[in-house]
Write a protein that holds these residues in place. Structure first.
Motif, PDB file in Angstrom:
ATOM      1  N   GLN A 113       0.847  -1.178   0.000  1.00  0.00           N
ATOM      2  CA  GLN A 113       0.000   0.000   0.000  1.00  0.00           C
ATOM      3  C   GLN A 113       0.886   1.233   0.000  1.00  0.00           C
ATOM      4  OE1 GLN A 113      -2.129  -0.773   3.641  1.00  0.00           O
ATOM      5  NE2 GLN A 113      -3.979  -1.188   2.506  1.00  0.00           N
ATOM      6  N   GLU A 114       0.533   2.199  -0.799  1.00  0.00           N
ATOM      7  CA  GLU A 114       1.327   3.420  -0.864  1.00  0.00           C
ATOM      8  C   GLU A 114       1.300   4.147   0.472  1.00  0.00           C
ATOM      9  OE1 GLU A 114       3.306   4.519  -3.338  1.00  0.00           O
ATOM     10  OE2 GLU A 114       2.871   2.588  -4.264  1.00  0.00           O
ATOM     11  N   GLU A 115       0.144   4.329   1.000  1.00  0.00           N
ATOM     12  CA  GLU A 115      -0.004   5.057   2.254  1.00  0.00           C
ATOM     13  C   GLU A 115      -0.939   4.302   3.167  1.00  0.00           C
ATOM     14  OE1 GLU A 115       1.197   7.999   3.563  1.00  0.00           O
ATOM     15  OE2 GLU A 115       2.602   8.003   1.898  1.00  0.00           O
ATOM     16  N   TYR A 116      -0.448   3.856   4.297  1.00  0.00           N
ATOM     17  CA  TYR A 116      -1.316   3.283   5.315  1.00  0.00           C
ATOM     18  C   TYR A 116      -1.366   4.276   6.447  1.00  0.00           C
ATOM     19  CZ  TYR A 116      -3.166   0.485   9.017  1.00  0.00           C
ATOM     20  OH  TYR A 116      -3.946   0.048  10.043  1.00  0.00           O
ATOM     21  N   ASP A 117      -2.525   4.545   6.956  1.00  0.00           N
ATOM     22  CA  ASP A 117      -2.656   5.581   7.962  1.00  0.00           C
ATOM     23  C   ASP A 117      -2.265   5.071   9.352  1.00  0.00           C
ATOM     24  OD1 ASP A 117      -4.864   3.954   8.148  1.00  0.00           O
ATOM     25  OD2 ASP A 117      -6.268   5.572   8.530  1.00  0.00           O
ATOM     26  N   MET A 118      -1.062   4.492   9.425  1.00  0.00           N
ATOM     27  CA  MET A 118      -0.517   4.078  10.709  1.00  0.00           C
ATOM     28  C   MET A 118      -0.361   5.335  11.561  1.00  0.00           C
ATOM     29  SD  MET A 118       0.784   1.624  12.644  1.00  0.00           S
ATOM     30  CE  MET A 118       1.178   0.267  11.580  1.00  0.00           C
ATOM     31  N   PRO A 119      -0.869   5.300  12.770  1.00  0.00           N
ATOM     32  CA  PRO A 119      -0.764   6.491  13.615  1.00  0.00           C
ATOM     33  C   PRO A 119       0.695   6.922  13.777  1.00  0.00           C
ATOM     34  CG  PRO A 119      -2.158   4.844  14.625  1.00  0.00           C
ATOM     35  CD  PRO A 119      -1.534   4.199  13.443  1.00  0.00           C
ATOM     36  N   PRO A 120       0.952   8.205  13.731  1.00  0.00           N
ATOM     37  CA  PRO A 120       2.335   8.690  13.872  1.00  0.00           C
ATOM     38  C   PRO A 120       2.979   8.231  15.182  1.00  0.00           C
ATOM     39  CG  PRO A 120       0.843  10.505  13.347  1.00  0.00           C
ATOM     40  CD  PRO A 120       0.001   9.293  13.518  1.00  0.00           C
ATOM     41  N   GLN A 121       2.157   8.035  16.226  1.00  0.00           N
ATOM     42  CA  GLN A 121       2.701   7.599  17.513  1.00  0.00           C
ATOM     43  C   GLN A 121       3.294   6.194  17.442  1.00  0.00           C
ATOM     44  OE1 GLN A 121      -0.335   8.843  16.954  1.00  0.00           O
ATOM     45  NE2 GLN A 121      -1.008  10.196  18.587  1.00  0.00           N
ATOM     46  N   GLN A 134       4.992   5.199  14.804  1.00  0.00           N
ATOM     47  CA  GLN A 134       6.095   5.288  13.846  1.00  0.00           C
ATOM     48  C   GLN A 134       7.306   5.997  14.434  1.00  0.00           C
ATOM     49  OE1 GLN A 134       4.604   7.117  10.275  1.00  0.00           O
ATOM     50  NE2 GLN A 134       2.970   5.628  10.040  1.00  0.00           N
ATOM     51  N   THR A 135       7.268   6.307  15.703  1.00  0.00           N
ATOM     52  CA  THR A 135       8.375   7.018  16.332  1.00  0.00           C
ATOM     53  C   THR A 135       9.491   6.053  16.705  1.00  0.00           C
ATOM     54  OG1 THR A 135       7.478   6.729  18.562  1.00  0.00           O
ATOM     55  CG2 THR A 135       6.762   8.699  17.329  1.00  0.00           C
ATOM     56  N   GLN A 136      10.650   6.605  17.034  1.00  0.00           N
ATOM     57  CA  GLN A 136      11.764   5.776  17.493  1.00  0.00           C
ATOM     58  C   GLN A 136      11.410   5.074  18.797  1.00  0.00           C
ATOM     59  OE1 GLN A 136      15.221   8.289  17.669  1.00  0.00           O
ATOM     60  NE2 GLN A 136      15.607   8.114  15.470  1.00  0.00           N
ATOM     61  N   GLU A 137      10.691   5.765  19.658  1.00  0.00           N
ATOM     62  CA  GLU A 137      10.261   5.164  20.922  1.00  0.00           C
ATOM     63  C   GLU A 137       9.350   3.962  20.663  1.00  0.00           C
ATOM     64  OE1 GLU A 137       7.916   6.288  25.084  1.00  0.00           O
ATOM     65  OE2 GLU A 137       7.796   7.667  23.390  1.00  0.00           O
ATOM     66  N   ALA A 138       8.425   4.117  19.731  1.00  0.00           N
ATOM     67  CA  ALA A 138       7.507   3.023  19.399  1.00  0.00           C
ATOM     68  C   ALA A 138       8.265   1.851  18.779  1.00  0.00           C
ATOM     69  CB  ALA A 138       6.414   3.516  18.449  1.00  0.00           C
ATOM     70  N   GLU A 139       9.212   2.141  17.895  1.00  0.00           N
ATOM     71  CA  GLU A 139      10.001   1.074  17.267  1.00  0.00           C
ATOM     72  C   GLU A 139      10.814   0.309  18.314  1.00  0.00           C
ATOM     73  OE1 GLU A 139      10.097  -0.055  14.087  1.00  0.00           O
ATOM     74  OE2 GLU A 139       8.457   1.296  13.601  1.00  0.00           O
ATOM     75  N   LEU A 153       2.730   5.377  24.762  1.00  0.00           N
ATOM     76  CA  LEU A 153       2.988   6.066  23.500  1.00  0.00           C
ATOM     77  C   LEU A 153       2.105   7.291  23.277  1.00  0.00           C
ATOM     78  CD1 LEU A 153       3.405   2.895  21.271  1.00  0.00           C
ATOM     79  CD2 LEU A 153       5.221   4.362  22.192  1.00  0.00           C
ATOM     80  N   HIS A 154       1.351   7.655  24.301  1.00  0.00           N
ATOM     81  CA  HIS A 154       0.526   8.871  24.266  1.00  0.00           C
ATOM     82  C   HIS A 154      -0.518   8.835  23.152  1.00  0.00           C
ATOM     83  CE1 HIS A 154       3.622  10.138  27.022  1.00  0.00           C
ATOM     84  NE2 HIS A 154       4.522   9.968  26.073  1.00  0.00           N
ATOM     85  N   LEU A 155      -1.214   7.707  23.045  1.00  0.00           N
ATOM     86  CA  LEU A 155      -2.291   7.562  22.065  1.00  0.00           C
ATOM     87  C   LEU A 155      -3.598   8.016  22.701  1.00  0.00           C
ATOM     88  CD1 LEU A 155      -1.459   4.034  20.669  1.00  0.00           C
ATOM     89  CD2 LEU A 155      -1.386   6.147  19.380  1.00  0.00           C
ATOM     90  N   SER A 156      -4.316   8.882  22.018  1.00  0.00           N
ATOM     91  CA  SER A 156      -5.578   9.374  22.579  1.00  0.00           C
ATOM     92  C   SER A 156      -6.759   8.461  22.243  1.00  0.00           C
ATOM     93  CB  SER A 156      -5.850  10.794  22.076  1.00  0.00           C
ATOM     94  OG  SER A 156      -5.912  10.802  20.668  1.00  0.00           O
ATOM     95  N   THR A 157      -6.595   7.586  21.255  1.00  0.00           N
ATOM     96  CA  THR A 157      -7.687   6.694  20.844  1.00  0.00           C
ATOM     97  C   THR A 157      -7.205   5.238  20.794  1.00  0.00           C
ATOM     98  OG1 THR A 157      -7.152   7.083  18.528  1.00  0.00           O
ATOM     99  CG2 THR A 157      -8.862   8.488  19.497  1.00  0.00           C
ATOM    100  N   PRO A 158      -6.924   4.656  21.950  1.00  0.00           N
ATOM    101  CA  PRO A 158      -6.349   3.293  21.939  1.00  0.00           C
ATOM    102  C   PRO A 158      -7.271   2.244  21.343  1.00  0.00           C
ATOM    103  CG  PRO A 158      -6.998   3.906  24.162  1.00  0.00           C
ATOM    104  CD  PRO A 158      -7.141   5.139  23.303  1.00  0.00           C
ATOM    105  N   TRP A 159      -8.558   2.326  21.632  1.00  0.00           N
ATOM    106  CA  TRP A 159      -9.481   1.282  21.180  1.00  0.00           C
ATOM    107  C   TRP A 159      -9.626   1.300  19.664  1.00  0.00           C
ATOM    108  CZ3 TRP A 159      -8.544  -0.584  25.445  1.00  0.00           C
ATOM    109  CH2 TRP A 159      -8.706   0.098  26.644  1.00  0.00           C
ATOM    110  N   GLN A 160      -9.728   2.481  19.093  1.00  0.00           N
ATOM    111  CA  GLN A 160      -9.842   2.582  17.647  1.00  0.00           C
ATOM    112  C   GLN A 160      -8.523   2.197  16.977  1.00  0.00           C
ATOM    113  OE1 GLN A 160     -10.787   4.958  19.787  1.00  0.00           O
ATOM    114  NE2 GLN A 160     -12.970   5.208  19.447  1.00  0.00           N
TER     115      GLN A 160
END
Length: 154
Positions: A56-64, A66-71, A108-115
């Motif tokens: 997929q060209e663009e998957y809307d993976m949350p930016p949170q 994709q961070t170094q901390e998340a990796e 990871l400071h996600l505001s919408t964990p369930w979604q």
């Protein structure tokens, strides 16, 4: 003879692969069953060695995520056998998935964990939230939370 042809069942196999956010699944077989005079608007891929589906060209993976901390966190959780390389839980119950989503969202400071995790884990967000609430009422959850927190702190 024409009536007999309309009642025949036809099975079509589609071979290929799927690429999804750094995860690749090969040799996947999709099967459709067509009965009677139904029309299928897809072309059949006869060769299993056909090129894999393009990523997929663009998957809307949350930016949170994709961070170094998340990796770094993903590597720890993968090494511990809690999730795979695509953030998918490995062998966890529904309540453990809900608790994991909550712990990851806090970290990871996600505001919408369930979604967010519902979409990644192919679950309804309401189901994941309900599983979290059920998990918080179970005694075994404390041990699971301690394990995940220990892994995240390593």
């Amino acid at each position: 003879m024409e009536d007999n042809k309309q009642q025949q069942t036809e099975v079509k196999n589609f071979y290929g692969g799927i690429y999804f956010d750094r995860c690749q699944m090969t040799d996947i077989k999709f099967q459709t069953i067509v009965q009677g005079d139904m029309h299928v608007e897809a072309e059949e891929d006869e060769g299993r060695d056909a090129a894999l589906a393009t990523p997929q060209e663009e998957y809307d993976m949350p930016p949170q995520l994709q961070t170094q901390e998340a990796e770094a966190l993903l590597k720890k959780l993968t090494a511990a056998g809690i999730v795979d390389e695509c953030w998918r839980p490995l062998g966890l119950s529904g309540s453990e998935k809900g608790v994991l989503a909550s712990l990851l969202a806090d970290r990871l400071h996600l505001s919408t964990p369930w979604q967010t995790f519902g979409r990644l884990w192919n679950m309804k967000s309401a189901t994941l939230r309900t599983a979290y609430n059920q998990g918080m009422g179970q005694r075994k959850t404390t041990a699971f939370m301690d394990r995940v927190k220990r892994v995240m702190e390593e």
